[in-house]
Design a protein around this motif. Structure first.
Motif, PDB file in Angstrom:
ATOM      1  N   LEU A 176       0.751  -1.363   0.009  1.00 13.53           N
ATOM      2  CA  LEU A 176       0.084  -0.191  -0.095  1.00 13.53           C
ATOM      3  C   LEU A 176       0.853   1.207   0.020  1.00 13.53           C
ATOM      4  O   LEU A 176       0.579   2.196  -0.831  1.00 13.53           O
ATOM      5  N   ARG A 177       1.864   1.149   0.700  1.00 16.69           N
ATOM      6  CA  ARG A 177       3.074   2.378   0.756  1.00 16.69           C
ATOM      7  C   ARG A 177       3.459   2.615  -0.567  1.00 16.69           C
ATOM      8  O   ARG A 177       3.848   3.739  -0.984  1.00 16.69           O
ATOM      9  N   ASP A 178       3.962   1.539  -1.310  1.00 19.15           N
ATOM     10  CA  ASP A 178       4.658   1.299  -2.479  1.00 19.15           C
ATOM     11  C   ASP A 178       3.578   1.919  -3.468  1.00 19.15           C
ATOM     12  O   ASP A 178       4.081   2.962  -4.460  1.00 19.15           O
ATOM     13  N   LEU A 179       2.496   1.597  -3.309  1.00 19.68           N
ATOM     14  CA  LEU A 179       1.413   2.250  -4.406  1.00 19.68           C
ATOM     15  C   LEU A 179       1.089   3.595  -3.936  1.00 19.68           C
ATOM     16  O   LEU A 179       0.978   4.587  -5.072  1.00 19.68           O
ATOM     17  N   HIS A 180       0.958   4.107  -2.874  1.00 22.50           N
ATOM     18  CA  HIS A 180       1.044   5.451  -2.647  1.00 22.50           C
ATOM     19  C   HIS A 180       1.903   6.537  -3.215  1.00 22.50           C
ATOM     20  O   HIS A 180       1.877   7.336  -3.625  1.00 22.50           O
ATOM     21  N   GLU A 181       3.240   5.760  -3.276  1.00 18.03           N
ATOM     22  CA  GLU A 181       4.265   6.687  -3.672  1.00 18.03           C
ATOM     23  C   GLU A 181       4.295   6.466  -5.124  1.00 18.03           C
ATOM     24  O   GLU A 181       4.515   7.663  -5.617  1.00 18.03           O
ATOM     25  N   LYS A 182       4.018   5.481  -5.755  1.00 26.33           N
ATOM     26  CA  LYS A 182       4.260   5.378  -7.269  1.00 26.33           C
ATOM     27  C   LYS A 182       3.301   6.168  -8.028  1.00 26.33           C
ATOM     28  O   LYS A 182       3.512   6.739  -9.097  1.00 26.33           O
TER      29      LYS A 182
END
Length: 520
Positions: A487-493
């Motif tokens: 979720l954090r990775d999707l948030h950043e990308k």
């Protein structure tokens, strides 16, 4: 009516194996497991999602009989082998000799019967008594059970329906139903999943008291090794359908033998304040006093662009017998574009109700929800999706996992069947869901696998804004860590904006940019 049970053997599983027959071939869910539970003992089965924990639980009461195959071994309840029993014999022991608390309370509770009816039904099935006197006695016992579960004003809940209760309240009702006929053995399949920490501790205390004072045997199923340590006297670690290690609780933690057990012990510290934090919108929370309350505004977000603004939301539920219950009163919430906002609070405080209002599923009695830079009231201004708390009740049981995940694309008429299938495979890989589960139905996968499918369904349309209502509650700790980082990775990308609803404050602190606590 409690029996004075001695320290007797209540459950004995010997070299038990079972499998499911699916389109992709035979799935060996449980392979050669052995375990004993005695009266007054609490045994825990710990393992990751899909390891076979729930399949074994259901097999103890032969609930899988019609779509699973018993391959070998035995399961004895109070000395009788359930694998050799006819259905009529099994009906006599279910709820009386042994009872199960299911993982998904909204799915296991009957939506058209009141809480009181569902608690007293096992009593009527297994006990004889004069109709009028028995009805009164059963109602009194039902109230007592709800009080024991920590539900204040227990009498008023007898006439409620499951949909009128919060997730935590439904779980406590499910436990009360399991206790209705005072069974010797209680099988608790993730019974604290939907509860906030305070209520979780209360349920753990209840289970401990049942074992110590009533001499009940308890088989506790969980993916949380730390929780098992707090409750159980011995732990069986399960992986790929097998017990890789069975030992006394402290032995598991002090001297784990198997590599998988060692990994679980390490993961049991995940999110326990010593872990690292990802939050970056303002300062991270160093102590619980730093959490923003619902009456305060985060100074960091005042000048930032808002993706959603909920203004002065009022929500009142009306019932025929009890009048009005005010859930939300003039509640306001801003969400800044690109942030992960943590929404925390006790079970029943209105978190899920607010989420459903924001998504347009529930119509409030007052207030408004505005979207985008221009403050439009048209929710279509922002591509939004929701991950529901009860994945089992959110899924159509007649659809396969592939069809469930692809459904948003079908509704939006995106791509052909082959293109949609490729997209389904892509998002399944993102949430670490095996492709071989595509043709399975929701009731044929574990609770954690269902929850990952729910997350995949929300991600498949590449939304700008997601409301995740307890998305990690039924996942094992390693998978929680993976999903949190996903979720954090999707948030950043993607600059994905998210409201993460939870009662797990350490986890929310770990990943969120800002935290808001809802007042009761």
């Amino acid at each position: 009516m409690t029996e004075n049970r001695s320290n007797t053997e209540l459950l004995n599983i010997e070299d038990f194996s079972m499998c499911f027959d699916g389109k992709q071939g035979v799935v060996h869910a449980v392979q050669g497991v052995s375990l004993t539970v005695r009266s007054g003992e609490i045994a825990a089965i710990v393992g990751e999602s899909g390891s076979g924990k729930t399949a074994l639980c259901f097999s103890i009461l032969m609930l899988h009989r019609h779509h699973a195959r018993h391959l070998s071994g035995s399961i004895c309840l109070s000395g009788k082998d359930v694998t050799k029993m006819e259905e009529k014999e099994l009906e006599q022991i279910r709820g009386k000799a042994a009872s199960i608390v299911f993982q998904d309370p909204l799915n296991s509770l009957d939506p058209v019967r009141t809480v009181g009816e569902q608690i007293t039904t096992p009593m009527k099935l297994h006990e004889d008594g004069e109709p009028v006197e028995a009805e009164r006695e059963y109602a009194e016992r039902a109230v007592g059970l709800l009080r024991e579960m920590g539900m204040k004003d227990a009498e008023k809940y007898l006439s409620c329906y499951p949909h009128q209760l919060s997730g935590g309240q439904r779980q406590r009702v499910a436990i009360a139903i399991a206790l209705a006929c005072d069974p010797a053995l209680i099988i608790a399949d993730e019974p604290t999943t939907a509860l906030d920490p305070d209520n979780q501790e209360q349920i753990i205390a209840v289970l401990k008291r049942l074992a110590e004072e009533r001499r009940k045997g308890i088989l506790f199923i969980t993916h949380d090794l730390g929780l098992a340590r707090e409750l159980a006297t011995k732990i069986a670690v399960m992986k790929d359908g097998r017990f890789v290690e069975v030992a006394e609780t402290e032995e598991i933690f002090e001297n784990p033998q198997h590599e998988y057990t060692k990994a679980l012990v390490r993961y049991s510290q995940y999110g326990k304040m010593g872990s690292h934090y990802h939050g970056n919108f303002g300062q991270t929370i160093g102590n619980r006093d730093g959490i923003i309350t619902s009456s305060e505004i985060a100074d960091q977000g005042k000048s930032a662009e808002k993706i959603m603004i909920a203004k002065d939301i009022d929500m009142i539920y009306r019932t025929k017998k009890h009048g009005c219950k005010k859930v939300l009163s003039g509640y306001s919430l801003d969400v800044v574009k690109g942030e992960i906002l943590g929404l925390v609070g006790q079970s029943g405080c209105g978190k899920s109700t607010l989420a459903r209002i924001i998504m347009g599923i529930t119509i409030p009695n007052g207030g408004s929800v505005e979207w985008g830079r221009c403050g439009s009231r048209d929710r279509r201004e922002v591509r939004a999706q929701m991950i529901f708390q009860d994945s089992a009740s959110a899924f159509n049981p007649r659809m396969t996992i592939e069809e469930i995940i692809a459904e948003p694309l079908v509704i939006a008429r995106v791509g052909n069947r082959e293109e949609r299938r490729r997209k389904v495979v892509e998002v399944m890989n993102q949430v670490h869901l095996e492709e071989q589960l595509m043709d399975r139905y929701p009731y044929d996968v574990s609770g954690g696998q269902r929850q990952r499918a729910a997350i995949a369904r929300a991600l498949i349309t590449e939304p700008e804004f997601i409301i995740a209502d307890e998305p990690l509650s039924s996942l094992d700790v390693p998978t929680q860590a993976e999903i949190v980082h996903l979720l954090r990775d999707l948030h950043e990308k993607r600059q994905l904006t998210m409201i993460l609803i939870s009662h797990d404050i350490p986890m929310v602190e770990h990943v969120c940019d800002r935290i808001v606590s809802m007042d009761e």
